[in-house]
Design a protein around this motif. Structure first.
Motif, mmCIF file in Angstrom:
data_model
loop_
_atom_site.group_PDB
_atom_site.id
_atom_site.type_symbol
_atom_site.label_atom_id
_atom_site.label_comp_id
_atom_site.label_asym_id
_atom_site.label_seq_id
_atom_site.Cartn_x
_atom_site.Cartn_y
_atom_site.Cartn_z
ATOM 1 N N ILE A 79 -60.713 -10.365 8.728
ATOM 2 C CA ILE A 79 -61.651 -9.238 8.716
ATOM 3 C C ILE A 79 -62.129 -8.918 10.124
ATOM 4 N N ALA A 80 -62.543 -9.941 10.856
ATOM 5 C CA ALA A 80 -63.053 -9.705 12.207
ATOM 6 C C ALA A 80 -61.981 -9.103 13.106
ATOM 7 N N THR A 81 -60.765 -9.640 13.037
ATOM 8 C CA THR A 81 -59.683 -9.116 13.867
ATOM 9 C C THR A 81 -59.371 -7.674 13.500
ATOM 10 N N THR A 82 -59.339 -7.391 12.207
ATOM 11 C CA THR A 82 -59.046 -6.029 11.753
ATOM 12 C C THR A 82 -60.157 -5.073 12.149
ATOM 13 N N ASP A 83 -61.397 -5.498 12.055
ATOM 14 C CA ASP A 83 -62.501 -4.630 12.455
ATOM 15 C C ASP A 83 -62.419 -4.298 13.942
#
Length: 308
Positions: A79-83
């Protein structure tokens, strides 16, 4: 009253160009967000969302991730990487899973519904913890990716979407979700898991009251999400509703079909009025259609934008 937002989900694609052409077309038609699901037999959600966000101005999201498929720490990294890679365009939808065959095929334990709901609740807490956790033993030069957005998960991550119809899932949504979807589907008793009927308008109203009561002061900040299951453009609503009721195997009356928010049927003007009515009665302002209805629903978006 919130302004409308519109979205569609992606069922699949044959090539990168086909995916991006489809999403660019959706953006030009007035859609705001594209969603990816989390099903076996469908594309992996996070690479798809990164590709779309890099080629369009659309927001992107998961509708929804099956919480029992994931480990909280590893999902937090995704999630963090995608955000970060989408410049803060991500919305995170979480669910408890409902297709037993997927669990069986992936060799993941299929727990009774209560167990899967517990996994969902634990995932929400685990993600919030992971987004703020400090790692003391990282090798020199490495950093932990953190979401760009601070809107969901207690101000530590992207907006959180939770949807369902049962009390246990909706209590979690009431306590934690920024966007709540009353899923509008009920398991048919005695049928295999994943065999559903659509909710009537009165059932939806009751479910929304349930969430509002449990959300307390949070209720005023919730954005209400509607996943439309069927869009039929026609000059004869009643005749079309008769056909739909037949296709649904007698699980809904014609009056139920005409009243439920999960079926849009009629002319563009009539469908526009249906959505306005549903926003007034239920609060639904974030509207998603399945990809096959992207084209037929686009004129409804244009009409609502013109009238706003």
């Amino acid at each position: 009253m919130r302004d409308f937002r519109f979205s569609f989900n992606i069922f699949g694609f044959d090539s990168r160009d086909a995916l991006l052409d489809r999403c660019r077309h959706g953006e030009s038609a007035g859609y705001d967000t594209v969603f990816a699901a989390d099903h076996l037999g469908a594309p992996a959600p996070f690479p798809l969302l990164v590709a779309v966000a890099g080629a369009t101005g659309l927001r992107v999201g998961t509708l929804v991730l099956n919480a029992p498929f994931w480990n909280a720490a590893l999902l937090a990294r995704e999630i963090a990487t995608t955000d970060i890679l989408t410049d803060g365009k991500l919305e995170v939808g979480l669910g408890a899973g409902h297709m037993k065959w997927e669990f069986d095929a992936a060799r993941i334990e299929w727990k009774p519904f209560g167990g899967r709901v517990e996994q969902l609740s634990e995932m929400v807490d685990g993600l919030r913890t992971s987004f703020t956790m400090d790692f003391d033993e990282l090798p020199e030069g490495r950093t932990v990716p953190r979401p760009l957005q601070r809107r969901g998960f207690g101000g530590s991550g992207p907006p959180l979407i939770i949807g369902g119809t049962g009390d246990r899932v909706l209590r979690i949504a009431a306590a934690h979700a920024d966007i709540v979807g009353v899923a509008g589907t009920f398991q048919i008793p005695g049928r295999p898991p994943g065999t559903f009927r659509l909710a009537t308008a009165d059932e939806v109203a009751e479910r929304i009251r349930f969430v509002r009561n449990h959300a307390g002061a949070r209720a005023k900040d919730i954005e209400w999400h509607l996943l439309v299951q069927l869009v039929v453009e026609t000059d004869d609503r009643r005749a079309a509703a008769n056909e739909i009721a037949d296709r649904l195997g007698g699980t809904m009356s014609v009056a139920d079909v005409l009243g439920t928010p999960y079926v849009l049927v009629g002319t563009v003007e009539e469908m526009t009025e249906q959505l306005r009515s549903h926003r007034e009665r239920f609060g639904f302002s974030y509207v998603t259609v399945h990809e096959p209805y992207l084209e037929v629903f686009a004129p409804v978006i244009r009409r609502l934008r013109e009238q706003s």
